[in-house]
Every structure is written in structure tokens, then in C-alpha cells.
Design a protein around this motif. Structure first.
Motif, mmCIF file in Angstrom:
data_model
loop_
_atom_site.group_PDB
_atom_site.id
_atom_site.type_symbol
_atom_site.label_atom_id
_atom_site.label_comp_id
_atom_site.label_asym_id
_atom_site.label_seq_id
_atom_site.Cartn_x
_atom_site.Cartn_y
_atom_site.Cartn_z
ATOM 1 N N VAL A 105 51.082 47.268 28.033
ATOM 2 C CA VAL A 105 49.674 46.943 28.219
ATOM 3 C C VAL A 105 48.959 48.040 28.990
ATOM 4 N N GLY A 106 49.670 48.716 29.893
ATOM 5 C CA GLY A 106 49.057 49.763 30.681
ATOM 6 C C GLY A 106 47.959 49.214 31.573
ATOM 7 N N ALA A 107 46.776 49.850 31.529
ATOM 8 C CA ALA A 107 45.656 49.449 32.381
ATOM 9 C C ALA A 107 44.680 48.510 31.684
ATOM 10 N N ASP A 108 45.042 48.007 30.496
ATOM 11 C CA ASP A 108 44.182 47.073 29.761
ATOM 12 C C ASP A 108 43.998 45.797 30.583
ATOM 13 N N THR A 109 42.759 45.459 30.901
ATOM 14 C CA THR A 109 42.480 44.269 31.721
ATOM 15 C C THR A 109 42.195 43.043 30.883
ATOM 16 N N ASP A 110 42.307 43.154 29.549
ATOM 17 C CA ASP A 110 42.049 42.008 28.674
ATOM 18 C C ASP A 110 43.313 41.262 28.298
ATOM 19 N N ARG A 111 44.461 41.874 28.522
ATOM 20 C CA ARG A 111 45.740 41.252 28.170
ATOM 21 C C ARG A 111 46.643 41.196 29.398
ATOM 22 N N PRO A 112 47.407 40.107 29.545
ATOM 23 C CA PRO A 112 48.345 40.063 30.673
ATOM 24 C C PRO A 112 49.471 41.054 30.487
ATOM 25 N N SER A 113 49.911 41.624 31.589
ATOM 26 C CA SER A 113 50.979 42.621 31.597
ATOM 27 C C SER A 113 52.184 42.054 32.326
ATOM 28 N N ILE A 114 53.362 42.226 31.751
ATOM 29 C CA ILE A 114 54.584 41.736 32.386
ATOM 30 C C ILE A 114 54.785 42.382 33.762
ATOM 31 N N TYR B 267 54.507 40.373 37.335
ATOM 32 C CA TYR B 267 55.662 40.388 38.232
ATOM 33 C C TYR B 267 55.241 40.886 39.609
ATOM 34 N N ASP B 268 54.405 41.925 39.624
ATOM 35 C CA ASP B 268 53.873 42.437 40.884
ATOM 36 C C ASP B 268 53.114 41.337 41.630
ATOM 37 N N TYR B 269 52.295 40.593 40.918
ATOM 38 C CA TYR B 269 51.549 39.483 41.531
ATOM 39 C C TYR B 269 52.499 38.447 42.111
ATOM 40 N N SER B 270 53.561 38.125 41.371
ATOM 41 C CA SER B 270 54.501 37.110 41.838
ATOM 42 C C SER B 270 55.216 37.531 43.113
ATOM 43 N N LEU B 271 55.314 38.847 43.353
ATOM 44 C CA LEU B 271 55.963 39.363 44.557
ATOM 45 C C LEU B 271 54.973 39.603 45.693
ATOM 46 N N GLY B 272 53.713 39.246 45.463
ATOM 47 C CA GLY B 272 52.711 39.436 46.499
ATOM 48 C C GLY B 272 52.069 40.802 46.488
ATOM 49 N N ASP C 63 48.742 45.338 42.666
ATOM 50 C CA ASP C 63 48.475 46.102 41.449
ATOM 51 C C ASP C 63 48.426 45.171 40.237
ATOM 52 N N ASN C 64 47.473 44.252 40.230
ATOM 53 C CA ASN C 64 47.354 43.270 39.149
ATOM 54 C C ASN C 64 45.899 42.850 39.018
ATOM 55 N N TYR C 65 45.594 42.204 37.887
ATOM 56 C CA TYR C 65 44.233 41.785 37.590
ATOM 57 C C TYR C 65 44.203 40.267 37.374
ATOM 58 N N GLU C 66 43.006 39.754 37.248
ATOM 59 C CA GLU C 66 42.845 38.310 37.072
ATOM 60 C C GLU C 66 43.599 37.812 35.844
ATOM 61 N N VAL C 67 43.613 38.589 34.772
ATOM 62 C CA VAL C 67 44.306 38.162 33.563
ATOM 63 C C VAL C 67 45.807 37.995 33.831
ATOM 64 N N ASP C 68 46.365 38.831 34.699
ATOM 65 C CA ASP C 68 47.789 38.725 35.051
ATOM 66 C C ASP C 68 48.039 37.528 35.951
ATOM 67 N N ARG C 69 47.137 37.328 36.904
ATOM 68 C CA ARG C 69 47.298 36.195 37.818
ATOM 69 C C ARG C 69 47.177 34.873 37.054
ATOM 70 N N SER C 70 46.220 34.799 36.139
ATOM 71 C CA SER C 70 46.046 33.578 35.356
ATOM 72 C C SER C 70 47.266 33.311 34.484
ATOM 73 N N ALA C 71 47.820 34.380 33.897
ATOM 74 C CA ALA C 71 49.006 34.218 33.055
ATOM 75 C C ALA C 71 50.182 33.695 33.862
ATOM 76 N N PHE C 72 50.401 34.271 35.047
ATOM 77 C CA PHE C 72 51.535 33.816 35.842
ATOM 78 C C PHE C 72 51.316 32.399 36.359
ATOM 79 N N GLU C 73 50.073 32.032 36.667
ATOM 80 C CA GLU C 73 49.815 30.674 37.120
ATOM 81 C C GLU C 73 50.087 29.664 36.013
ATOM 82 N N ARG C 74 49.938 30.065 34.765
ATOM 83 C CA ARG C 74 50.310 29.176 33.653
ATOM 84 C C ARG C 74 51.808 28.910 33.659
ATOM 85 N N ILE C 75 52.590 29.923 33.958
ATOM 86 C CA ILE C 75 54.036 29.738 34.081
ATOM 87 C C ILE C 75 54.348 28.865 35.285
#
Length: 291
Positions: free
Chosen positions: A14-23, A27-32, A35-47
Motif C-alpha cells: 500500500v505504501g503511503a496510500d491513505t485510501d487503503r489500509p496497510s498491514i 501493525y504499527d498502530y496496534s503497537l502504539g 506511522d499510521n492513518y485513520e484508514v489503518d486505525r479503522s481497519a484494526f478496530e474492525r479486527i
């Protein structure tokens, strides 16, 4: 798939694309991390709606990798490490762990196919001549080992780290075959460390159903990858390697740093880790099962 931009980890980087969640960003968000965006945080919160302690799973995975690197550097005298699918830099980088274990000259090569990870890794981790972060595709072992060999002595043992990465390969990608090719390319006395999401099977019905639900969410709804395989299939990833004691276990059961401070949540049972060694006499081995 032989180029740095080829598909890897089951999905396109995904790179720096802010429209798609990045693995790696999730993962960075889950570790606190930051280096993440709202799309990543929303994706992980779904999990996390399915598995509220999934963030703890990732923290435990990171602790496991730290213990494995320390054991290899201190207990087996390994001086070379190759971290595949390394992701974004986080606290307590693994090369620092290796180099602080009396192995200041330890050579460490990180590899990832996501250009954002490579850019951040180079900026934050390449602080000495023995540490390198390179673009590469772990599904092409020959090209990856050749690239790493510019910084590692492939005549001497290497520890390959595959932490929470092989479950992002589909069955058609043949993860066991990929690991086998790395094993063939490594010298005797080398090690491979693997952690992988696990489905314990219908014999443990509640955990089995949770694993199925989490896999559906990871693959079909959120990231496009994240497979929960059986313990037998995870064990098969080690191929011809000798497993180091205590074998393939729940992460906190692998040489824990102390007694558990609480009972494990169900999702924390759904990841296993192990360390395998390629037979040979280069280095004094860590204790092997059945030896």
C-alpha cells in the motif's frame, strides 16, 4: 515475482496510500506507533471488535522476536540476521537487541517490499555500518539472499526472522516451499524463526470458531490476507530444520521472562512460534528437541 515492486505478502504493498489500509501501518498502530492513518486505525478496530486483545497478540509477538534474537546472539553466537517482511520501525529495534547482547559487530539486514517501510527503515534504523534496510520480495528467496549477501557473509550462519509474515501468504504462494528454498540457500548452523496465526482445529471448538471468524475478517473484509493455519501446517514450515526446545509453542510459553501476570485471552492462543536450526557444526547449537 522477482522485482522489488512485485506482489508479496498476498496483497500489493500500500505504501503511503491513505485510501487503503496497510498491514504494516495497522501493525504499527496496534503497537502504539504513530506511522499510521485513520484508514489503518479503522481497519484494526474492525479486527478488535472480534478479538478485543488482538493488540496484545502483536505486542506478544514482538516480545517473542526480541527473546529469539537475544537467545541467538547470546546463546548460539549468531552474528548475522535477516529480517524478512520487517515492516515499520518500532521501539527496541531488533538489530539493537542483537548488537547489545555482546555482539556489537552483529550484521542486521531488514527486507520489505513496501516502499514506505523501506523509507522509514532507512531513515530510522541505518545508524551504523552493520545495519541495512533494503527493498525486496521475500517470495523470491534467491534474489533476496543475493541482495542480503552484499552485507552478510553467507559462508557463516545467518538467522532468518519471519515474524507474523507467512500468514499473509496464500496457500497458492506455497509458504512452506519458500521457506525450504531459504533453508537450501543458508549455510549449516543457520536458524529460522517463525511466528504464525494458528487455528487449533475443531478439537477446541471455541478457539476454532474464533480463528475462522478472524481469518474471514482479515482476508475478506480488511486486509486481503491473514490466514490461520493448523499447528501441523505451521510445523511443516520448518521443513528439514531441527526445532529448538521447547518447540512450536504459544508465544508466551517459549522461554518466558517470568510467570504470566494474567490469564491469556482467547485470541492470544491463536498464534504460535518456533525456532529451527539447519544441521551442521558451524556454531554451538541451542538445545534441540530429541538431542
Amino acid at each position: 515475482m522477482t522485482t522489488d515492486t512485485a506482489l508479496s505478502l498476498g496483497v500489493q504493498p500500500v505504501g503511503a496510500d491513505t485510501d487503503r489500509p496497510s498491514i504494516p501501518r495497522a501493525y504499527d498502530y496496534s503497537l502504539g506507533g504513530k506511522d499510521n492513518y485513520e484508514v489503518d486505525r479503522s481497519a484494526f478496530e474492525r479486527i478488535r471488535r472480534i478479538a478485543p486483545r488482538q493488540g496484545d497478540v502483536h505486542v506478544t509477538n514482538r516480545r517473542w522476536l526480541t527473546r529469539a534474537v537475544r537467545s541467538l546472539a547470546e546463546g548460539a553466537g549468531v552474528r548475522q540476521f535477516l529480517d524478512l517482511g520487517a515492516g515499520l520501525p518500532t521501539r527496541d529495534p531488533l538489530h539493537v537487541v542483537a548488537q547489545e547482547c555482546g555482539r556489537g559487530d552483529a550484521a542486521f539486514v531488514y527486507i520489505d517490499n513496501d516502499p514506505l517501510c523501506v523509507a522509514h527503515g532507512r531513515a530510522m534504523l541505518e545508524r551504523n555500518e552493520n545495519t541495512h534496510y533494503l527493498p525486496g520480495d521475500l517470495t523470491d528467496p534467491a534474489a533476496t539472499v543475493d541482495k542480503a549477501g552484499r552485507h552478510l557473509d553467507l559462508r557463516q550462519p545467518v538467522a532468518v526472522l519471519l515474524g507474523a509474515v507467512l500468514h499473509h501468504l496464500a496457500d497458492d504462494d506455497d509458504p512452506a516451499g519458500i521457506v525450504a528454498r531459504y533453508i537450501d540457500l543458508l549455510p549449516a548452523g543457520s536458524y529460522v524463526a517463525i511466528t504464525h496465526y494458528c487455528d487449533p482445529g475443531p478439537g477446541r471448538p471455541e478457539l476454532h470458531e474464533l480463528a475462522r471468524e478472524l481469518e474471514r475478517a482479515h482476508v475478506q473484509e480488511v486486509f486481503g490476507s491473514g490466514r490461520y493455519r493448523s499447528p501441523e501446517r505451521i510445523r511443516a514450515l520448518f521443513g528439514s530444520l531441527d526445532l529448538v526446545e521447547p518447540g512450536l509453542t504459544a508465544l508466551d510459553d517459549w522461554w518466558p521472562q517470568g510467570p504470566p501476570v494474567r490469564a491469556a485471552a482467547p485470541e492470544e492462543h491463536l498464534i504460535l512460534g518456533g525456532l529451527g536450526r539447519k544441521p551442521g557444526r558451524h556454531l554451538e547449537p541451542l538445545r534441540l528437541i530429541g538431542r
